[in-house]
Design an enzyme around this catalytic site. Structure first.
Site, PDB file in Angstrom:
ATOM      1  N   HIS A 176      29.025  13.862  23.684  1.00 39.35           N
ATOM      2  CA  HIS A 176      29.193  13.672  23.044  1.00 39.35           C
ATOM      3  C   HIS A 176      30.959  13.671  22.530  1.00 39.35           C
ATOM      4  O   HIS A 176      30.934  14.707  22.381  1.00 39.35           O
ATOM      5  CB  HIS A 176      29.007  13.055  21.357  1.00 39.35           C
ATOM      6  CG  HIS A 176      29.190  12.647  20.133  1.00 39.35           C
ATOM      7  ND1 HIS A 176      28.689  11.100  20.641  1.00 39.35           N
ATOM      8  CD2 HIS A 176      29.732  12.726  19.535  1.00 39.35           C
ATOM      9  CE1 HIS A 176      29.277  10.412  19.724  1.00 39.35           C
ATOM     10  NE2 HIS A 176      30.136  11.593  18.780  1.00 39.35           N
ATOM     11  N   ASP A 182      25.084  10.249  26.198  1.00 40.62           N
ATOM     12  CA  ASP A 182      25.379  10.348  24.707  1.00 40.62           C
ATOM     13  C   ASP A 182      24.670  10.797  23.834  1.00 40.62           C
ATOM     14  O   ASP A 182      23.739  10.095  22.950  1.00 40.62           O
ATOM     15  CB  ASP A 182      25.975   9.342  24.285  1.00 40.62           C
ATOM     16  CG  ASP A 182      27.171   9.866  23.150  1.00 40.62           C
ATOM     17  OD1 ASP A 182      28.260   9.426  22.970  1.00 40.62           O
ATOM     18  OD2 ASP A 182      26.602  10.319  22.066  1.00 40.62           O
ATOM     19  N   SER A 223      34.171   8.889  19.074  1.00 41.05           N
ATOM     20  CA  SER A 223      33.129   8.694  17.866  1.00 41.05           C
ATOM     21  C   SER A 223      33.807   8.110  17.190  1.00 41.05           C
ATOM     22  O   SER A 223      33.500   6.538  17.314  1.00 41.05           O
ATOM     23  CB  SER A 223      32.548  10.603  17.417  1.00 41.05           C
ATOM     24  OG  SER A 223      31.261  10.113  16.861  1.00 41.05           O
TER      25      SER A 223
END
Length: 414
Positions: free
Chosen positions: A342, A274, A177
């Site tokens: 994610h 995502d 991330s």
């Protein structure tokens, strides 16, 4: 500083850095190490606390190899949001858990993580709010914030070099991330700290954030990053070849613009759908004030045909942004699947589990390992949703996000 905060700090500084513990389900827990010398170069978390990492030592054939993993956790792009963040574990080591679980790519289990289980594995804690790239201070006489992500990165590297990193034979810089974005920002710099004969590569998980318009055709993410880079002084730490190119300098925080200038081999792991980008770049709350997309966000099976068309367009936009990488990168790797997820590298379920996602019958762990060790070329791109039946353990996830400066949590609907 309150008595409880001081007590927490004393605990962090007094406990030996190498204490390891396991929970009932045999999960590896690794103790935190505060970087005591960080203040010498002005490296502080948002609130002024010392930065930290977790190190689990390698063994046997992996004792000379190093994996560094940037922690993720969004960003803060205003004084108000950064002040809020500074009072949480995303902005201060005083609020972080002392023990951190290592799983997925960080696991020490040979069957679950066969290529990296016995390497020296480091989780770099995230407490600056700008993907370890800022270098400024905010001080209005009442409030003080340290935007020192770049110095935190440098302080942690300098702390690890005498612990064996300076003699690394193989090294991999990864992150998830916001940490995956940090990989693009620091990949080449990482290589400069290591011997010229070290095999250095980089791995970004869910860090390929797109410079894309939302459903109302606004550049929501670009505006957010512009405020972020200005507030925290990020532009000076970006690749100079990119910032001097045809783009606005702040656009170089987007991997699609920075990637062509990165010389170190990079592996990109991302889902084409995502969920963070789906919820905050494609359909942010500002673009959907009446919540028309709410059911679709919770469960893709409830998306209307028109919404599915928009999501397929977003997937194509990501693939187009990666086209040059696919066509011209001889040393790069790619794994783009079609799950609604994610971050997939830090959990056994998605990294290498029996039920984990696959593209061309290959798990993420297999793809990354094949690429790093040169066993075979790895450029895996999934078919479009809903054709992939290995995503059944992810599509039904309910996602609950706080906005950009928050954390991500997923809960099963079933």
């Amino acid at each position: 500083m309150s008595g409880s905060m001081l007590f927490s700090l004393l605990l962090l500084t007094c406990v030996p850095c190498c204490i390891i513990s396991s929970s009932a389900n045999d999960q590896l827990l690794v103790n935190m190490t505060l970087v005591q010398n960080a203040s010498a170069i002005g490296a502080y978390c948002l609130d002024g606390s010392l930065p930290a990492y977790h190190l689990h030592r390698g063994s046997a054939a992996g004792a000379s190899n190093w994996l560094l993993q940037f922690e993720g956790g969004g960003w803060c792009n205003s004084v108000a949001s950064c002040l809020d963040r500074a009072k949480t574990h995303r902005g201060s080591t005083l609020y972080m858990d002392q023990m951190e679980p290592f799983s997925g790519i960080l696991s020490n289990n040979a069957s679950r993580n066969p290529d990296f289980y016995n390497w020296n594995r480091v989780k770099i804690r995230y407490c600056d709010g700008a993907s370890f790239a800022g270098n400024s201070i905010f001080d209005n006489g009442t409030s003080l914030l340290y935007f020192r992500g770049q110095r935190i990165w440098e302080a942690i590297i300098l702390d690890l070099l005498p612990k064996g990193l300076s003699n690394a034979k193989k090294a991999l810089l990864g992150g998830c991330s916001a940490g995956g974005l940090a990989v693009f920002l620091h990949c080449d710099n990482f290589a400069t700290y290591l011997p010229t004969n070290t095999s250095v590569k980089c791995f970004s998980d869910a860090g390929f954030f797109l410079d894309a318009r939302d459903i109302m055709l606004n550049n929501t993410m670009r505006a957010f990053y512009k405020n972020l880079t200005s507030l925290q002084g990020v532009v000076d730490n970006m690749d100079k070849n990119c910032t001097k190119s045809e783009y606005y300098p702040e656009q170089c925080i987007f991997p699609q613009y920075a990637l062509p200038y990165i010389k170190t081999p990079v592996f990109i792991l991302n889902t084409a759908y995502d969920v963070y980008q789906f919820h905050h770049i494609l359909v942010p709350t500002s673009a959907d004030p009446h919540g028309v997309w709410n059911h679709c966000k919770i469960n893709p099976a409830e998306c209307s045909p028109n919404q599915i068309d928009i999501l397929q367009g977003f997937r194509l936009e990501m693939l187009n942004a990666l086209r040059f990488f696919i066509e011209y990168s001889r040393r790069g790797g790619l794994f783009i699947n079609s799950c609604f997820a994610h971050c997939q590298s830090e959990s056994e379920d998605t990294w290498s589990g029996a039920d984990s996602p696959r593209v061309n019958n290959k798990t993420i762990a297999e793809a990354v390992g094949d690429w790093y060790f040169g066993r075979r070329d790895t450029m895996e791109i999934d078919c479009a949703y809903p054709c992939d039946n290995t995503c059944h353990n992810l599509i039904g996830l309910r996602s609950s996000f706080r906005h950009y400066n928050g954390t991500s949590r997923f809960k099963h609907l079933t």
